[in-house]
Design a protein around this motif. Structure first.
Motif, PDB file in Angstrom:
ATOM      1  N   VAL A  62       0.852  -1.176   0.000  1.00 13.80           N
ATOM      2  CA  VAL A  62       0.000   0.000   0.000  1.00 13.80           C
ATOM      3  C   VAL A  62       0.897   1.238   0.000  1.00 13.80           C
ATOM      4  CG1 VAL A  62      -1.710   1.312   1.294  1.00 13.80           C
ATOM      5  CG2 VAL A  62      -1.889  -1.178   1.179  1.00 13.80           C
ATOM      6  N   ARG A  63       0.829   2.022  -1.067  1.00 19.30           N
ATOM      7  CA  ARG A  63       1.694   3.195  -1.189  1.00 19.30           C
ATOM      8  C   ARG A  63       1.056   4.442  -0.600  1.00 19.30           C
ATOM      9  NH1 ARG A  63       5.642   2.334  -4.968  1.00 19.30           N
ATOM     10  NH2 ARG A  63       6.525   4.215  -4.016  1.00 19.30           N
ATOM     11  N   ALA A  64      -0.268   4.473  -0.562  1.00 17.63           N
ATOM     12  CA  ALA A  64      -1.004   5.576   0.063  1.00 17.63           C
ATOM     13  C   ALA A  64      -2.391   5.061   0.403  1.00 17.63           C
ATOM     14  CB  ALA A  64      -1.089   6.788  -0.861  1.00 17.63           C
ATOM     15  N   GLN A  65      -2.954   5.578   1.482  1.00 16.77           N
ATOM     16  CA  GLN A  65      -4.270   5.109   1.921  1.00 16.77           C
ATOM     17  C   GLN A  65      -5.042   6.251   2.548  1.00 16.77           C
ATOM     18  OE1 GLN A  65      -4.142   1.489   4.200  1.00 16.77           O
ATOM     19  NE2 GLN A  65      -6.217   1.725   4.987  1.00 16.77           N
ATOM     20  N   HIS A  66      -6.352   6.230   2.346  1.00 13.97           N
ATOM     21  CA  HIS A  66      -7.215   7.259   2.941  1.00 13.97           C
ATOM     22  C   HIS A  66      -8.536   6.604   3.333  1.00 13.97           C
ATOM     23  CE1 HIS A  66      -8.029  11.504   3.728  1.00 13.97           C
ATOM     24  NE2 HIS A  66      -9.257  11.303   3.298  1.00 13.97           N
ATOM     25  N   ALA A  67      -9.035   6.960   4.493  1.00 20.79           N
ATOM     26  CA  ALA A  67     -10.298   6.383   4.978  1.00 20.79           C
ATOM     27  C   ALA A  67     -11.130   7.466   5.635  1.00 20.79           C
ATOM     28  CB  ALA A  67     -10.021   5.264   5.973  1.00 20.79           C
ATOM     29  N   ILE A  68     -12.433   7.380   5.456  1.00 26.76           N
ATOM     30  CA  ILE A  68     -13.356   8.288   6.131  1.00 26.76           C
ATOM     31  C   ILE A  68     -14.569   7.492   6.612  1.00 26.76           C
ATOM     32  CG2 ILE A  68     -12.700  10.424   4.956  1.00 26.76           C
ATOM     33  CD1 ILE A  68     -14.857  10.001   2.964  1.00 26.76           C
ATOM     34  N   ALA A  69     -15.206   8.011   7.647  1.00 25.09           N
ATOM     35  CA  ALA A  69     -16.385   7.343   8.191  1.00 25.09           C
ATOM     36  C   ALA A  69     -17.498   7.337   7.167  1.00 25.09           C
ATOM     37  CB  ALA A  69     -16.841   8.050   9.457  1.00 25.09           C
ATOM     38  N   GLY A  70     -18.214   6.230   7.124  1.00 22.36           N
ATOM     39  CA  GLY A  70     -19.314   6.093   6.181  1.00 22.36           C
ATOM     40  C   GLY A  70     -20.559   6.796   6.669  1.00 22.36           C
ATOM     41  N   PRO A  71     -21.556   6.929   5.819  1.00 22.86           N
ATOM     42  CA  PRO A  71     -22.819   7.542   6.250  1.00 22.86           C
ATOM     43  C   PRO A  71     -23.501   6.657   7.279  1.00 22.86           C
ATOM     44  CG  PRO A  71     -23.060   6.552   4.076  1.00 22.86           C
ATOM     45  CD  PRO A  71     -21.611   6.467   4.419  1.00 22.86           C
ATOM     46  N   VAL A  72     -24.115   7.285   8.276  1.00 26.60           N
ATOM     47  CA  VAL A  72     -24.839   6.546   9.308  1.00 26.60           C
ATOM     48  C   VAL A  72     -26.223   6.184   8.761  1.00 26.60           C
ATOM     49  CG1 VAL A  72     -25.799   6.646  11.631  1.00 26.60           C
ATOM     50  CG2 VAL A  72     -23.594   7.739  11.130  1.00 26.60           C
ATOM     51  N   SER A  73     -26.564   4.935   8.879  1.00 22.67           N
ATOM     52  CA  SER A  73     -27.869   4.499   8.388  1.00 22.67           C
ATOM     53  C   SER A  73     -28.984   5.069   9.257  1.00 22.67           C
ATOM     54  CB  SER A  73     -27.955   2.977   8.350  1.00 22.67           C
ATOM     55  OG  SER A  73     -27.770   2.432   9.644  1.00 22.67           O
ATOM     56  N   ARG A  74     -30.109   5.326   8.619  1.00 21.36           N
ATOM     57  CA  ARG A  74     -31.298   5.780   9.354  1.00 21.36           C
ATOM     58  C   ARG A  74     -32.084   4.543   9.765  1.00 21.36           C
ATOM     59  NH1 ARG A  74     -31.395   9.263   4.885  1.00 21.36           N
ATOM     60  NH2 ARG A  74     -33.126   8.098   3.975  1.00 21.36           N
ATOM     61  N   ASP A  75     -32.035   4.231  11.052  1.00 21.53           N
ATOM     62  CA  ASP A  75     -32.696   3.038  11.583  1.00 21.53           C
ATOM     63  C   ASP A  75     -33.860   3.459  12.474  1.00 21.53           C
ATOM     64  OD1 ASP A  75     -30.501   1.911  10.369  1.00 21.53           O
ATOM     65  OD2 ASP A  75     -29.540   1.270  12.228  1.00 21.53           O
ATOM     66  N   ASP A  76     -34.928   2.665  12.489  1.00 23.71           N
ATOM     67  CA  ASP A  76     -36.031   2.965  13.401  1.00 23.71           C
ATOM     68  C   ASP A  76     -36.643   1.674  13.929  1.00 23.71           C
ATOM     69  OD1 ASP A  76     -37.951   1.953  11.549  1.00 23.71           O
ATOM     70  OD2 ASP A  76     -38.164   3.904  10.599  1.00 23.71           O
ATOM     71  N   ARG A  77     -37.637   1.822  14.765  1.00 23.02           N
ATOM     72  CA  ARG A  77     -38.231   0.678  15.457  1.00 23.02           C
ATOM     73  C   ARG A  77     -38.992  -0.255  14.530  1.00 23.02           C
ATOM     74  NH1 ARG A  77     -41.615   2.875  20.358  1.00 23.02           N
ATOM     75  NH2 ARG A  77     -42.087   0.654  20.470  1.00 23.02           N
ATOM     76  N   SER A  78     -39.301   0.206  13.339  1.00 22.59           N
ATOM     77  CA  SER A  78     -40.009  -0.659  12.388  1.00 22.59           C
ATOM     78  C   SER A  78     -39.098  -1.718  11.778  1.00 22.59           C
ATOM     79  CB  SER A  78     -40.626   0.188  11.269  1.00 22.59           C
ATOM     80  OG  SER A  78     -39.616   0.659  10.383  1.00 22.59           O
ATOM     81  N   GLY A  79     -37.788  -1.581  12.010  1.00 24.41           N
ATOM     82  CA  GLY A  79     -36.822  -2.473  11.387  1.00 24.41           C
ATOM     83  C   GLY A  79     -36.127  -1.861  10.195  1.00 24.41           C
TER      84      GLY A  79
END
Length: 514
Positions: free
Chosen positions: A25-42
């Motif tokens: 690996v000569r260069a690497q970059h990472a970022i947090a992914g989008p947070v899923s919208r979860d609710d009580r319906s599943g």
């Protein structure tokens, strides 16, 4: 020196790397992914455009960090999460948010489908809340206007490939379950029986085949990749198994990220209760994804008031302290379970808690609970194949923890081998790209050349009696508590007295906060 852009769209982050033809690996970059919208319906949903934005942003980070290497990119390969559906209209526009791997809204629809479809088709028994057929049937039932405009179904990595190239394509590994449902068995075709048109399937390619070149006119820095080939790749599990060097007959793999995946690879197809059999293009895997993994450890750290953004350091500190003589049992089903139970109503439990237990005991219980689940899957797969796995190739974030690696080796009774690459998904994507470019004679040759081993953990025979006894108690606890889990979940979903009690407690807490 050749450079490829390898990307891994994970459950909680997006990682990209510039990898050379030695696997470095000569260069690497990472970022947090989008947070899923979860609710009580599943429901669990993410807007597909959020993943595209991640690709652009991550590539911008790489281009800024290593501009000369970015200019030298010869090909692109993206692997990504599976069991996630993106719904496109005829113009390629997203019709609604994607349904992620956690979405359970199709559970009741799946049960009705199984009853109606019967057992004549071999895929019928596999239809559950996480199956794409059930998700499509749910969409047809609950959102008919959207369903009526549906022209193509893609997984996340396929969507990114589509945005890069303009071509809608996928591979037979990522879409294995939907293809199995679409395959006629005698006079039975599950897709047609559920009212799903086969025209929603994209073109099928091999993972190492080219989708198309990057199209011009994309946002910077992707515009600098115009004309470079994009290879189809596959889901994150398949790519990570390649990156671990486990795409070999008789090997097992265990990838531990946000959730875990475990399976055994063989030359012949085999079937076992609750496990997925998938044609891995020359080999077959028997196993599949769970709902547990590093996310379970993050939950524990948050519960203990520790820094869940530094999982590795925090869990190391907990495991370094002494534990009590009486072990704890932990059933790791915080979000229900996929393999091998396919039951969204399963819930976690701590069994045997006493006054002297502390954070260290809880940490060991969580790691051992996940390892017990690994053993269940491994035993079922090995029994179906008819032989023991040679070794378990272990990768992902948890593989950096030697205590967890040893626990898995001891509980599963198999050598656990950690690959040198800390990012097997990225290395696997790079191997796909180099094989597609013709740098190696085959994918197997590329895997052999670019994967190396860092450490091997042999099962400690002195611990075997204790862990066998713990495993037996774990199975008994599962059987005893599963019906209670389902009743608790049903009470909450049906608005019964338990749900009323929870709402009452929440209201009281709000009053105190005011």
């Amino acid at each position: 020196m050749s450079i490829v852009l390898a990307c891994d769209l994970g459950g909680t982050s997006f990682r990209a790397a510039l990898v050379d033809d030695t696997g470095a690996v000569r260069a690497q970059h990472a970022i947090a992914g989008p947070v899923s919208r979860d609710d009580r319906s599943g429901a669990s949903e993410i807007e597909p455009d959020a993943w595209w934005s991640l690709l652009v942003e991550t590539c911008a980070g790489l281009a800024a960090e290593a501009p000369a290497l970015f200019e030298a990119i010869e090909a692109v390969a993206i692997c990504g999460v599976t069991r996630t559906q993106i719904f496109l209209d005829r113009d390629g526009n997203s019709l609604r948010p994607a349904m992620t791997w956690k979405d359970t809204r199709a559970d009741a629809c799946a049960a009705r489908l199984r009853e109606r479809l019967g057992t004549a088709h071999p895929e019928s028994a596999a239809v559950n809340a996480f199956h794409p057929l059930a998700r499509l049937a749910w969409l047809r039932e609950q959102e008919p206007e959207v369903f009526g405009r549906l022209a193509c179904l893609l997984e996340p990595k396929d969507y990114l490939n589509f945005r890069l190239t303009g071509r809608r394509a996928s591979d037979r590994v990522s879409l294995a379950r939907l293809l199995a449902a679409a395959s006629p068995h005698g006079s039975h075709d599950l897709l047609a029986a559920a009212g799903i048109p086969v025209t929603i399937l994209p073109e099928m390619l091999e993972p190492w085949e080219q989708v198309a070149p990057v199209q011009p006119g994309l946002p910077a820095p992707l515009d600098r990749l115009a004309g470079k080939p994009v290879f189809c790749a596959s889901n994150d599990t398949w790519a990570a198994v390649v990156g671990l060097g486990a795409m070999r007959d008789g090997f097992a793999y265990n990838i531990s990220g946000t959730t875990e995946v475990l399976g055994v690879v063989g030359r012949e197809p085999a079937r076992a209760e609750g496990l997925l059999t998938v044609d891995w293009r020359g080999l077959f895997q028997l196993g599949g994804p769970s709902q547990t993994g590093a996310d379970t450890v993050s939950w524990l750290l948050a519960l203990l008031g520790r820094d869940d953004s530094a999982v590795g350091q925090e869990i190391d500190a907990l495991l370094a302290a002494p534990r009590q003589p009486q072990p704890l049992l932990f059933l790791p089903y915080l979000q229900g379970e996929r393999v091998p139970y396919w039951d969204p109503s399963l819930r976690s439990a701590l069994v045997g808690l006493n006054r002297r237990h502390g954070p260290t005991d809880l940490a060991f219980a969580v790691l051992e609970g996940v390892a017990c689940l690994n053993r269940i899957v491994l035993e079922r797969a090995e029994a179906a194949i008819g032989r023991a796995a040679t070794e378990i190739r272990f990768g992902g974030g948890a593989a950096a923890n030697p205590v967890w690696s040893q626990i898995k080796a001891d509980l599963c009774g198999r050598p656990v081998v950690v690959a040198a690459s800390r990012e097997p998904g990225l290395l696997g994507a790079a191997i796909i790209a180099f094989a597609g470019l013709g740098r190696f004679a085959s994918l197997a040759d590329a895997q052999q050349a670019l994967v190396s081993v860092a450490r091997r953990f042999e099962p400690d025979q002195a611990r075997k009696p204790a862990y066998d006894a713990l495993y037996t108690l774990f199975r008994r606890a599962e059987d005893a508590l599963a019906p209670i889990s389902r009743d608790l979940v049903a009470a909450a979903q049906n608005g019964g007295t338990l749900a009323d009690l929870a709402r009452h407690a929440s209201a009281i807490a709000s009053l105190h906060a005011d």
